[in-house]
Design a protein around this motif. Structure first.
Motif: not given
Length: 61
Positions: A16-21, A39-43
């Motif tokens: 959804d475009g949210t940056p994460r760490a 990768e499987a989650a679409g990141a």
């Protein structure tokens, strides 16, 4: 010769475009597994970061 364990963390962008760490550090085997999960989650924009004990990456953006 001392054995040193290297830890890894990740930064990525959710679908959804949210940056994460990552909030945790991983050993090599667990880091490989976590990358596959992301990768499987679409990141996207997945970056593996080598971290020291007690250190975590900052969220991009």
């Amino acid at each position: 010769m001392p054995i040193t364990m290297q830890s890894y963390s990740f930064t990525w962008t959710d679908p959804d475009g949210t940056p994460r760490a990552s909030a945790v550090a991983y050993d090599r085997i667990s880091a490989d597994r976590r990358r596959a999960e992301l990768e499987a989650a679409g990141a996207s924009d997945i970056d593996e970061v080598a971290v020291k004990p007690g250190e975590l990456p900052a969220v991009k953006g």
